[in-house]
Motif scaffolding. Sequence first.
Motif, PDB file in Angstrom:
ATOM      1  N   CYS A 109      80.277  35.092 -46.690  1.00  0.00           N
ATOM      2  CA  CYS A 109      79.804  33.787 -47.169  1.00  0.00           C
ATOM      3  C   CYS A 109      78.348  33.561 -46.773  1.00  0.00           C
ATOM      4  O   CYS A 109      77.546  33.093 -47.577  1.00  0.00           O
ATOM      5  N   VAL A 118      84.008  30.371 -54.433  1.00  0.00           N
ATOM      6  CA  VAL A 118      82.574  30.474 -54.150  1.00  0.00           C
ATOM      7  C   VAL A 118      81.793  30.223 -55.435  1.00  0.00           C
ATOM      8  O   VAL A 118      80.803  29.475 -55.435  1.00  0.00           O
ATOM      9  N   LYS A 143      83.556  35.202 -43.249  1.00  0.00           N
ATOM     10  CA  LYS A 143      82.466  34.312 -42.846  1.00  0.00           C
ATOM     11  C   LYS A 143      81.119  35.015 -43.035  1.00  0.00           C
ATOM     12  O   LYS A 143      80.177  34.426 -43.559  1.00  0.00           O
TER      13      LYS A 143
END
Length: 90
Positions: free
Chosen positions: A82, A20, A79
């Motif tokens: 994120c 990330v 998810k």
Amino acid sequence: MNILTNINKNKNLVIDSREVAEMLGMKHYDILKKLEGSNDRKGIIPILADHQMSVAKYFIESTYKDAQNKERKCYLLTKMGCEFIANKFT
């Protein structure tokens, strides 16, 4: 590294916080500081915990071995994690 990793039987996909950081053009320690907080600022994880939200739905503490074979902290982002980071950093 794999972009998405399957961590359990329920097919929950996660991504490593180092990846990330790379995608966002940031240093990994900056991501850790945003997640955990610092002396002058509360992090995302303590804020979620203070509001009695399940941190594991967003971020899962993990480790990796660096080039010197030392164990270092990282997080696996779900998810939802994120999406949370994407909204926070844009």
